[in-house]
Design an enzyme around this catalytic site. Structure first.
Site, PDB file in Angstrom:
ATOM      1  N   GLY A 122       0.821  -1.224   0.000  1.00  0.00           N
ATOM      2  CA  GLY A 122       0.000   0.000   0.000  1.00  0.00           C
ATOM      3  C   GLY A 122       0.845   1.260   0.000  1.00  0.00           C
ATOM      4  N   CYS A 123       1.901   1.258   0.793  1.00  0.00           N
ATOM      5  CA  CYS A 123       2.760   2.438   0.898  1.00  0.00           C
ATOM      6  C   CYS A 123       3.534   2.673  -0.398  1.00  0.00           C
ATOM      7  CB  CYS A 123       3.716   2.297   2.078  1.00  0.00           C
ATOM      8  SG  CYS A 123       2.847   2.183   3.661  1.00  0.00           S
ATOM      9  N   THR A 124       3.934   1.592  -1.060  1.00  0.00           N
ATOM     10  CA  THR A 124       4.644   1.717  -2.334  1.00  0.00           C
ATOM     11  C   THR A 124       3.706   2.293  -3.397  1.00  0.00           C
ATOM     12  OG1 THR A 124       6.137  -0.090  -1.772  1.00  0.00           O
ATOM     13  CG2 THR A 124       5.920   0.446  -4.108  1.00  0.00           C
TER      14      THR A 124
ATOM     15  N   ALA B 190       3.203   6.042  -2.629  1.00  0.00           N
ATOM     16  CA  ALA B 190       4.398   6.833  -2.949  1.00  0.00           C
ATOM     17  C   ALA B 190       4.567   6.956  -4.463  1.00  0.00           C
ATOM     18  CB  ALA B 190       5.637   6.201  -2.318  1.00  0.00           C
TER      19      ALA B 190
END
Length: 150
Positions: free
Chosen positions: A43-45, A48
């Site tokens: 999710g964070c990738t 970003a």
């Protein structure tokens, strides 16, 4: 609890290159300040990369993008290199900034409660006031909603 119209809490943290970056450095620009749990997770990738993909569109609207997580400077450096990210990532290893923005707290996952970072985004205006707040962010479509809000 922060509200729209409040003065954004000031901070100074190290970026991916070990350089001190302060919120006050960006007076006169909009700041898209997003808090995310961990580098190199799915999710964070996605989040970003979505911000990075739209970097120029944010720039055209006089906005700078800053991501903050508890990860180390070295982790951020690796994350940026691995995904060719264009924006600033700051290391909040002591979670002081996350706490100041009210995004460090109790989370629930599969029935378990634990302390963690609540994925959130703050749009800070050119004078340093909070213009928009997004909490418990769902990654899909989030970056475009933030862009549209500008």
């Amino acid at each position: 609890m922060l509200n729209i119209g409040d003065k954004a809490p000031q901070f100074e943290l190290l970026n991916q290159d070990g350089v001190k970056i302060a919120l006050k450095d960006f007076i006169g620009k909009k700041v898209i300040l997003y808090f995310y749990p961990k580098d190199n997770t799915p999710g964070c990738t996605t989040q970003a990369c979505d911000f990075s993909l739209n970097y120029e569109k944010f720039s055209d609207k006089n906005a700078v993008i800053i991501g903050i997580s508890p990860d180390s400077v070295a982790s951020h450096e690796n994350f940026i290199a691995r995904f060719n990210l264009k924006h600033i990532l700051l290391s909040d290893s002591q979670k002081e900034v996350a706490k100041a923005y009210g995004v460090w707290g109790i989370k629930k996952n599969y029935g378990k409660e634990y302390e963690g970072l609540i994925r959130s985004t703050f749009v800070i205006d050119e004078t340093g006031k909070i213009a928009e707040i997004y909490t418990n962010v769902r990654v899909k479509g989030h970056v475009l909603s933030v862009l549209e809000s500008l």
